[in-house]
Design a protein around this motif. Structure first.
Motif, PDB file in Angstrom:
ATOM      1  N   GLN A   1      18.078 -10.670 -22.052  1.00  0.00           N
ATOM      2  CA  GLN A   1      19.052 -10.248 -21.092  1.00  0.00           C
ATOM      3  C   GLN A   1      18.900  -8.769 -21.009  1.00  0.00           C
ATOM      4  OE1 GLN A   1      21.969 -14.011 -22.599  1.00  0.00           O
ATOM      5  NE2 GLN A   1      22.861 -12.028 -22.425  1.00  0.00           N
TER       6      GLN A   1
ATOM      7  N   VAL B   1      30.810  -7.521 -15.188  1.00  0.00           N
ATOM      8  CA  VAL B   1      29.553  -7.655 -15.857  1.00  0.00           C
ATOM      9  C   VAL B   1      29.475  -7.294 -17.276  1.00  0.00           C
ATOM     10  CG1 VAL B   1      28.791  -5.415 -15.185  1.00  0.00           C
ATOM     11  CG2 VAL B   1      27.100  -7.343 -15.791  1.00  0.00           C
TER      12      VAL B   1
ATOM     13  N   GLN C   1      30.547  -9.693 -19.966  1.00  0.00           N
ATOM     14  CA  GLN C   1      29.358 -10.496 -20.224  1.00  0.00           C
ATOM     15  C   GLN C   1      28.400  -9.872 -21.130  1.00  0.00           C
ATOM     16  OE1 GLN C   1      28.391 -13.641 -20.222  1.00  0.00           O
ATOM     17  NE2 GLN C   1      28.025 -13.991 -17.938  1.00  0.00           N
TER      18      GLN C   1
ATOM     19  N   THR D   1      27.490 -19.346 -20.598  1.00  0.00           N
ATOM     20  CA  THR D   1      28.678 -19.124 -20.244  1.00  0.00           C
ATOM     21  C   THR D   1      28.906 -20.214 -19.032  1.00  0.00           C
ATOM     22  OG1 THR D   1      30.150 -17.500 -19.011  1.00  0.00           O
ATOM     23  CG2 THR D   1      27.516 -17.451 -18.490  1.00  0.00           C
TER      24      THR D   1
ATOM     25  N   LEU E   1      29.709 -21.368 -14.840  1.00  0.00           N
ATOM     26  CA  LEU E   1      28.980 -20.922 -13.575  1.00  0.00           C
ATOM     27  C   LEU E   1      29.981 -20.102 -12.718  1.00  0.00           C
ATOM     28  CD1 LEU E   1      26.554 -21.344 -11.467  1.00  0.00           C
ATOM     29  CD2 LEU E   1      27.773 -23.355 -10.750  1.00  0.00           C
TER      30      LEU E   1
ATOM     31  N   ARG F   1      32.038 -17.641 -13.757  1.00  0.00           N
ATOM     32  CA  ARG F   1      32.044 -16.166 -13.981  1.00  0.00           C
ATOM     33  C   ARG F   1      30.730 -15.636 -13.642  1.00  0.00           C
ATOM     34  NH1 ARG F   1      32.681 -14.746 -20.566  1.00  0.00           N
ATOM     35  NH2 ARG F   1      32.807 -12.239 -20.286  1.00  0.00           N
ATOM     36  N   GLU F   2      29.608 -16.336 -13.579  1.00  0.00           N
ATOM     37  CA  GLU F   2      28.352 -15.630 -12.931  1.00  0.00           C
ATOM     38  C   GLU F   2      28.602 -15.738 -11.624  1.00  0.00           C
ATOM     39  OE1 GLU F   2      25.488 -15.146 -14.854  1.00  0.00           O
ATOM     40  OE2 GLU F   2      27.199 -15.143 -16.459  1.00  0.00           O
TER      41      GLU F   2
ATOM     42  N   VAL G   1      28.185 -12.224  -9.445  1.00  0.00           N
ATOM     43  CA  VAL G   1      27.014 -11.986  -8.331  1.00  0.00           C
ATOM     44  C   VAL G   1      27.958 -11.698  -7.072  1.00  0.00           C
ATOM     45  CG1 VAL G   1      25.740 -13.250  -6.798  1.00  0.00           C
ATOM     46  CG2 VAL G   1      25.525 -13.568  -9.290  1.00  0.00           C
TER      47      VAL G   1
ATOM     48  N   PRO H   1      23.778 -17.218 -18.813  1.00  0.00           N
ATOM     49  CA  PRO H   1      24.233 -16.036 -18.227  1.00  0.00           C
ATOM     50  C   PRO H   1      23.035 -15.106 -17.849  1.00  0.00           C
ATOM     51  CG  PRO H   1      24.128 -15.654 -20.770  1.00  0.00           C
ATOM     52  CD  PRO H   1      23.936 -16.953 -20.432  1.00  0.00           C
ATOM     53  N   MET H   2      23.514 -14.144 -16.894  1.00  0.00           N
ATOM     54  CA  MET H   2      22.364 -13.528 -15.992  1.00  0.00           C
ATOM     55  C   MET H   2      21.258 -14.097 -15.276  1.00  0.00           C
ATOM     56  SD  MET H   2      23.938 -10.674 -16.756  1.00  0.00           S
ATOM     57  CE  MET H   2      22.929  -9.430 -16.070  1.00  0.00           C
TER      58      MET H   2
ATOM     59  N   LEU I   1      21.561 -16.399 -12.670  1.00  0.00           N
ATOM     60  CA  LEU I   1      21.875 -16.234 -11.305  1.00  0.00           C
ATOM     61  C   LEU I   1      21.694 -14.975 -10.645  1.00  0.00           C
ATOM     62  CD1 LEU I   1      22.809 -17.677  -8.849  1.00  0.00           C
ATOM     63  CD2 LEU I   1      25.049 -17.473  -9.441  1.00  0.00           C
ATOM     64  N   GLN I   2      22.228 -13.818 -11.532  1.00  0.00           N
ATOM     65  CA  GLN I   2      22.072 -12.364 -11.100  1.00  0.00           C
ATOM     66  C   GLN I   2      20.625 -12.049 -11.016  1.00  0.00           C
ATOM     67  OE1 GLN I   2      24.620  -9.874 -11.247  1.00  0.00           O
ATOM     68  NE2 GLN I   2      23.186  -8.198 -10.826  1.00  0.00           N
TER      69      GLN I   2
END
Length: 411
Positions: free
Chosen positions: A222, A262, A265, A273, A275, A277-278, A282, A314-315, A317-318
């Motif tokens: 990450q 962010v 996180q 985590t 979805l 929050r992600e 984003v 986490p991270m 989707l980003q």
């Protein structure tokens, strides 16, 4: 005192050794399945039978038996046979310290033909001695018969000893197998429970170490997410401060909103985590990009409210959104559309990130090439074969990236 302590220490050592030996045998018997134990018992019986035949069924060696009947102080009886006849002394007292005359202990002699015998008379000069004169041939045959009878008696005695030893050996083997059977039946349950508990503890320790290693590795992955947009955004804010202060202020507010989403996180370092929050993180990131790309970027985000609580790494989707912008839309002069879609298929959560950018390989990549590889490795560590990442072309242009993970509420 010291000798007593040494004796107790020796007894304690012997008892401890016996306990360890019994525990080792019980553990070994417990680990055997029943069919293996029955096979072992059958082979043991066969081997014991073969060994019994070898040890106790051999030829009988000649054994000389002496009949001594002076155990309670009674006088010894002496019988001598030679070519002159039979010499019989029914009660000659042996002098103290004098060696006992050896005479074969005669069993019942075989039946002999009647032979006229001279009247029995004591030998002159020997009180109590009786002499029975016999013909030389009869005396020799009688002597041979008596020796044969003694040998037969000795052979029967040795045979009886062999039979007893053979019986004891067979009984020992049977008792040993019965003891092993009882140990397996009575102690097996306890030993199996102890073994299962020990294996479960070791498995839990291995799983804990594996999880800690996986978490450390995922946190390192990450941390490898390239924050190139932060530097680009800060450079854009600095440029807009000089050319368009109101727009620079709006971009600064969007940057603050993104950092608020962010930074928690990054601080938590959670393995999983949710979805929602992600998606919020984003959305703040895309707001920054829209201020930079303006009309060149169109965003469509379709994440249903009921899926916001679904567990999601986490991270990831980003990273997919960053790849779509950097390698698909930002390098396209007219820009394009970015679409984020989430739904549930069966028992799996499916998240799709698609764009209509330039597509695969149209623009040389300047990245590190670790983004998609990190996503695949993290999915494998978290979900094994139950999670997938698929990358494919979009129609008419662009790329579609799809992540599928088991659907479950976030903890």
């Amino acid at each position: 005192m010291e000798q007593g302590r040494t004796h107790l220490s020796t007894v304690g050592s012997i008892l401890a050794w016996l306990h360890r030996a019994f525990d080792a045998v019980a553990t070994w018997v417990t680990q055997l399945s029943w069919w293996k134990f029955l096979l072992f018992a059958s082979l043991s019986l066969i081997a014991a039978t073969i060994l019994q035949d070898e040890l106790f069924s051999g030829p009988v060696e000649e054994i000389v038996v002496h009949d001594e009947r002076n155990g309670r102080g009674r006088p010894e009886t002496q019988i001598m046979i030679d070519d002159r006849g039979i010499h019989f002394n029914p009660g000659k007292q042996r002098a103290p310290g004098a060696p006992a005359a050896e005479a074969p202990a005669a069993e019942a002699p075989p039946e002999l033909p009647e032979v006229p015998v001279a009247p029995v008379a004591p030998r002159p000069g020997a009180a109590g001695d009786v002499h029975i004169p016999l013909p030389p041939q009869i005396g020799e045959e009688l002597s041979i018969a008596i020796e044969q009878a003694v040998e037969d008696a000795a052979e029967q005695k040795v045979t009886r000893y062999h039979k007893q030893a053979s019986t004891w050996f067979r009984s020992f083997v049977l008792l040993l197998l019965i003891a092993l059977f009882a140990t397996k039946a009575l102690v097996g349950g306890k030993k199996r429970a102890e073994l299962q508990s020990r294996e479960a503890t070791e498995a839990a320790e291995r799983e804990s170490m594996h999880r800690q290693l996986s978490e450390a590795k995922m946190q390192m992955m990450q941390a490898q997410v390239e924050p190139h947009f932060l530097f680009n955004t800060l450079a854009s804010v600095e440029h807009l401060i000089e050319t368009d202060p109101p727009r620079a202020s709006a971009m600064q507010r969007s940057l603050i909103q993104y950092l608020r989403a962010v930074l928690p996180q990054m601080r938590d370092n959670n393995v999983v985590t949710n979805l929602g929050r992600e998606a919020d993180m984003v959305r703040a990131y895309l707001n920054l990009l829209k201020m930079r790309m303006e009309e060149r970027l169109t965003v469509s985000m379709e994440v249903p409210e009921y899926l916001r609580s679904a567990a999601f790494p986490p991270m990831m989707l980003q990273s997919l959104v960053e790849n779509a912008i950097k390698h698909g839309l930002e390098c396209k002069p007219e820009g394009g559309t970015l679409r984020i879609f989430a739904d549930v298929v069966g028992e799996r959560l499916r998240v799709i990130v698609s764009d209509n950018g330039v597509g695969f390989g149209m623009v040389p990549s300047t990245g590190t090439g670790t983004g998609l590889t990190n996503i695949r490795e993290r999915l494998k560590m978290l979900f094994g074969e139950r999670a997938t990442l698929r990358i494919g072309p979009n129609e008419p242009t662009g790329v579609v990236a799809t992540i599928e993970v088991p659907y479950q509420p976030a903890k």
